[in-house]
Design a protein around this motif. Structure first.
Motif, PDB file in Angstrom:
ATOM      1  N   ALA B 138      51.982  -6.146   4.016  1.00  5.13           N
ATOM      2  CA  ALA B 138      50.966  -5.523   3.159  1.00  5.13           C
ATOM      3  C   ALA B 138      50.539  -6.559   2.124  1.00  5.13           C
ATOM      4  O   ALA B 138      51.359  -7.044   1.354  1.00  5.13           O
ATOM      5  CB  ALA B 138      51.532  -4.282   2.482  1.00  5.13           C
ATOM      6  N   THR B 167      43.818  -5.160   1.383  1.00  2.32           N
ATOM      7  CA  THR B 167      42.896  -4.685   0.367  1.00  2.32           C
ATOM      8  C   THR B 167      42.301  -5.865  -0.390  1.00  2.32           C
ATOM      9  O   THR B 167      42.965  -6.884  -0.581  1.00  2.32           O
ATOM     10  CB  THR B 167      43.576  -3.696  -0.613  1.00  2.32           C
ATOM     11  OG1 THR B 167      42.649  -3.340  -1.641  1.00  2.32           O
ATOM     12  CG2 THR B 167      44.816  -4.293  -1.253  1.00  2.32           C
ATOM     13  N   GLU B 169      40.910  -6.463  -3.925  1.00  2.00           N
ATOM     14  CA  GLU B 169      40.915  -5.772  -5.210  1.00  2.00           C
ATOM     15  C   GLU B 169      39.721  -6.176  -6.067  1.00  2.00           C
ATOM     16  O   GLU B 169      39.192  -7.280  -5.945  1.00  2.00           O
ATOM     17  CB  GLU B 169      42.218  -6.085  -5.934  1.00  2.00           C
ATOM     18  CG  GLU B 169      43.435  -5.556  -5.206  1.00  2.00           C
ATOM     19  CD  GLU B 169      43.455  -4.037  -5.192  1.00  2.00           C
ATOM     20  OE1 GLU B 169      43.317  -3.425  -6.256  1.00  2.00           O
ATOM     21  OE2 GLU B 169      43.597  -3.462  -4.103  1.00  2.00           O
ATOM     22  N   LYS B 178      49.590  -3.842  -7.882  1.00  2.00           N
ATOM     23  CA  LYS B 178      50.108  -3.413  -6.579  1.00  2.00           C
ATOM     24  C   LYS B 178      51.388  -4.157  -6.228  1.00  2.00           C
ATOM     25  O   LYS B 178      52.251  -3.633  -5.536  1.00  2.00           O
ATOM     26  CB  LYS B 178      49.037  -3.573  -5.513  1.00  2.00           C
ATOM     27  CG  LYS B 178      48.167  -2.323  -5.506  1.00  2.00           C
ATOM     28  CD  LYS B 178      46.755  -2.469  -5.156  1.00  2.00           C
ATOM     29  CE  LYS B 178      46.074  -1.126  -5.301  1.00  2.00           C
ATOM     30  NZ  LYS B 178      44.884  -1.137  -6.088  1.00  2.00           N
ATOM     31  N   LEU B 181      54.114  -2.497  -8.458  1.00  2.00           N
ATOM     32  CA  LEU B 181      54.518  -1.199  -7.925  1.00  2.00           C
ATOM     33  C   LEU B 181      55.281  -1.350  -6.607  1.00  2.00           C
ATOM     34  O   LEU B 181      55.777  -0.377  -6.067  1.00  2.00           O
ATOM     35  CB  LEU B 181      53.287  -0.307  -7.708  1.00  2.00           C
ATOM     36  CG  LEU B 181      52.591   0.218  -8.966  1.00  2.00           C
ATOM     37  CD1 LEU B 181      51.261   0.868  -8.606  1.00  2.00           C
ATOM     38  CD2 LEU B 181      53.472   1.225  -9.686  1.00  2.00           C
ATOM     39  N   GLY B 182      55.319  -2.571  -6.076  1.00  4.30           N
ATOM     40  CA  GLY B 182      55.996  -2.795  -4.801  1.00  4.30           C
ATOM     41  C   GLY B 182      55.210  -2.287  -3.607  1.00  4.30           C
ATOM     42  O   GLY B 182      55.755  -2.116  -2.520  1.00  4.30           O
ATOM     43  N   GLU B 183      53.908  -2.022  -3.787  1.00  8.53           N
ATOM     44  CA  GLU B 183      53.112  -1.469  -2.691  1.00  8.53           C
ATOM     45  C   GLU B 183      52.551  -2.541  -1.762  1.00  8.53           C
ATOM     46  O   GLU B 183      52.073  -2.239  -0.678  1.00  8.53           O
ATOM     47  CB  GLU B 183      51.988  -0.597  -3.245  1.00  8.53           C
ATOM     48  CG  GLU B 183      52.480   0.637  -3.992  1.00  8.53           C
ATOM     49  CD  GLU B 183      53.255   1.610  -3.111  1.00  8.53           C
ATOM     50  OE1 GLU B 183      53.023   1.615  -1.891  1.00  8.53           O
ATOM     51  OE2 GLU B 183      54.106   2.334  -3.642  1.00  8.53           O
ATOM     52  N   VAL B 184      52.560  -3.785  -2.199  1.00  9.42           N
ATOM     53  CA  VAL B 184      52.198  -4.882  -1.288  1.00  9.42           C
ATOM     54  C   VAL B 184      53.335  -5.911  -1.309  1.00  9.42           C
ATOM     55  O   VAL B 184      54.110  -5.996  -2.262  1.00  9.42           O
ATOM     56  CB  VAL B 184      50.864  -5.579  -1.666  1.00  9.42           C
ATOM     57  CG1 VAL B 184      49.693  -4.631  -1.500  1.00  9.42           C
ATOM     58  CG2 VAL B 184      50.904  -6.133  -3.076  1.00  9.42           C
ATOM     59  N   ASP B 185      53.430  -6.677  -0.197  1.00  7.18           N
ATOM     60  CA  ASP B 185      54.469  -7.695  -0.102  1.00  7.18           C
ATOM     61  C   ASP B 185      54.076  -8.956  -0.851  1.00  7.18           C
ATOM     62  O   ASP B 185      54.939  -9.713  -1.291  1.00  7.18           O
ATOM     63  CB  ASP B 185      54.732  -8.027   1.368  1.00  7.18           C
ATOM     64  CG  ASP B 185      55.268  -6.824   2.124  1.00  7.18           C
ATOM     65  OD1 ASP B 185      56.292  -6.285   1.687  1.00  7.18           O
ATOM     66  OD2 ASP B 185      54.638  -6.418   3.125  1.00  7.18           O
TER      67      ASP B 185
END
Lengths: 259, 254
Positions: B138, B167, B169, B178, B181-185
């Protein structure tokens, strides 16, 4: 018409319509053809329409029953519940997007085990666009439908009950047709809000052409480099949404209101 | 009626500023409200310098508006009442200069290069720019329309990497959020953003970053409501103290 009503009404019209006039006047009409056929514009428009429609359907499926609970049931703490479900109306949408991450992201309270179990993570998918739009738009539907339910004459429901109909049958056959105009108005509000949604979408779903880039996101990013093209894109979104609403009004809403 | 003399005084101040644009001390007091429009990547360092200026001049209040450089340029061109514009994009600053809205010519006060930001512990096992071609990770980059996005395109081109982001941004802080928040690597952000994020984010420098050095111009605006304070702020940013603060935040300084 009495002046105390007419004058403020005209002011309201001017206030609401003049910004639109500004867009129309400033639009580079000679460039409108090339701008419309630019790669990605059709894609963003299609994605916007599909996701706003799915968000509206999801809101109808979940929001109408919620409105019924708020208007008709005798659940304790209903006022608190009503305040809680309208939180997305006052929450800045970007904050809503972060909140969705904290619950549904791959590190989120619910999203974490989903990600660990299946490897699926919701953010940055088209489904995330629908979720973000539903989060922001559903309260509009709930508030409209609840208002319609409160205004509807409950004696029809009582009559149905005395004739032996159970509550589910009463809801389907009596209540729902009675509040159909309210549901339709709520659905239109919900759809329009979902179509224009920006903050929660760009935060939770990200921005990628073809997957998550809806028209409002495309407009915003175009504005960074080419403000004139952004005006054209905004007008396209406005024209399509107005046309859709007018078409619905002619075909469906009026009949709903008459029925 | 009462506004007449006040307006006259304001015009005198503005006229006075126009004549001493060469840098002579204004002699006026640094006070009132100073409005600084600045690129989002300058948030922490300029807020610190603003606090310092307020401490030095008790009658002064410094207000910031942090946003993307193109949004800021648009707002200034549309007549936003700012005193100072600190941009992350010489081209966007050029739009403001071309419109005749700057007081003097903008000067470069800092520069910044891209770095790979990963969540603490690097869960995706990212080692370099080539990992941005991995469809299983991600990944976030900035949209090509914003400065960090065009810089990303340049470094990917220089490295020959076919990036597969999830994404694009709208600004660099959104990309960093992101990661936090740990939502992307991994996300491609500026070195300064990695520094600002603290322990939640780790930075991975890469050699191709030198292909896209981002220069930051600063300028007082011709229509500045508070030109005296604007001058003091720009001087502070370009002083030794300002350069130290910028270097601490991860910027390169001239």
């Amino acid at each position: 018409m009495p002046a105390p009503l007419l004058v403020p009404a005209l002011l309201a019209v001017a206030f609401l319509v003049l910004p639109l006039v500004g867009l129309v006047v400033r639009a580079p009409w000679s460039e409108i053809g090339p701008q419309l056929t630019r790669p990605g514009v059709g894609e963003a428009l299609r994605l916007s329409l599909v996701s706003a429609t799915l968000a509206t359907l999801l809101s109808l499926l979940l929001g109408v029953p919620l409105a019924w609970v708020l208007a008709r049931s005798r659940v304790r703490g209903r006022s608190l519940l009503r305040a809680l479900v309208t939180v997305p109306l006052v929450l800045p949408p970007v904050v809503g997007g972060v909140a969705l991450f904290l619950v549904l992201g791959r590190q989120g309270i619910v999203g974490r085990w989903l990600f660990e179990a299946t490897g699926f993570s919701l953010p940055f998918t088209t489904a995330a666009v629908v979720v973000a739009e539903t989060f922001v738009a559903m309260p509009f539907l709930v508030v409209s439908v609840e208002g319609a339910l409160r205004a509807a004459d409950a004696r029809f429901e009582d009559a149905a009950a005395t004739l032996g109909a159970d509550r589910w049958t009463t809801f389907r056959r009596v209540t729902l047709p009675l509040v159909a105009p309210g549901v339709a108005a709520g659905a239109v509000l919900c759809w329009a809000r979902a179509l224009g949604e920006f903050g929660a979408t760009i935060t939770f779903a990200g921005n990628f052409p073809g997957t998550t880039q809806t028209m409002p996101l495309a407009v915003y990013l175009t504005l960074q480099r080419d403000p004139e093209a952004a005006i054209v894109l905004s007008l396209v979104l406005l024209a399509v949404s107005l046309a859709t609403l007018l078409l619905l009004r002619g075909r469906w809403l009026v009949r709903g209101a008459a029925g | 009626m009462r506004r007449g003399p006040a307006l006259g005084a304001l015009l005198l101040v503005l006229a006075g500023c126009g004549t001493d644009a060469a840098g002579a001390p204004a002699g006026d007091e640094v006070a009132g409200t100073l409005t600084v429009f600045a690129a989002a990547s300058l948030t922490d360092v300029l807020t610190g310098l603003g606090d310092q200026l307020e401490a030095d001049h008790p009658g002064l209040e410094v207000q910031f508006s942090f946003a993307g450089s193109s949004a800021l340029a648009t707002q200034v061109v549309q007549g936003a009442p700012a005193d100072v514009l600190a941009s992350a994009d010489t081209e966007q600053m050029g739009l403001v200069t071309d419109a005749g809205l700057t007081d003097g010519s903008p000067g470069v006060f800092a520069s910044n290069v891209l770095e790979i930001a990963v969540p603490a512990g690097n869960p995706g096992g990212v080692t370099g720019l080539a990992d941005f071609a991995d469809p299983d990770l991600a990944l976030a980059v900035c949209a090509p329309a914003v400065p960090c996005g065009s810089a990303a395109e340049e470094v990917f081109a220089a490295a020959g990497v076919d990036a597969q982001p999830d994404t694009q941004e709208d600004d660099v802080r959104a990309a960093l959020t992101k990661v936090q928040l740990g939502e992307v690597d991994a996300a491609l952000v500026y070195a300064t953003d990695v520094r600002a994020a603290g322990d939640a984010v780790e930075g991975i420098p890469f050699p191709e970053a030198g292909q896209a050095v981002n220069e930051y111009p600063i300028c007082r605006l011709a229509a500045a409501p508070n030109p005296v304070a604007a001058r003091a702020f720009v001087d502070l940013v370009r002083s030794d103290a300002g350069r130290r603060a910028l270097a601490d935040a991860g910027f390169r300084t001239p």
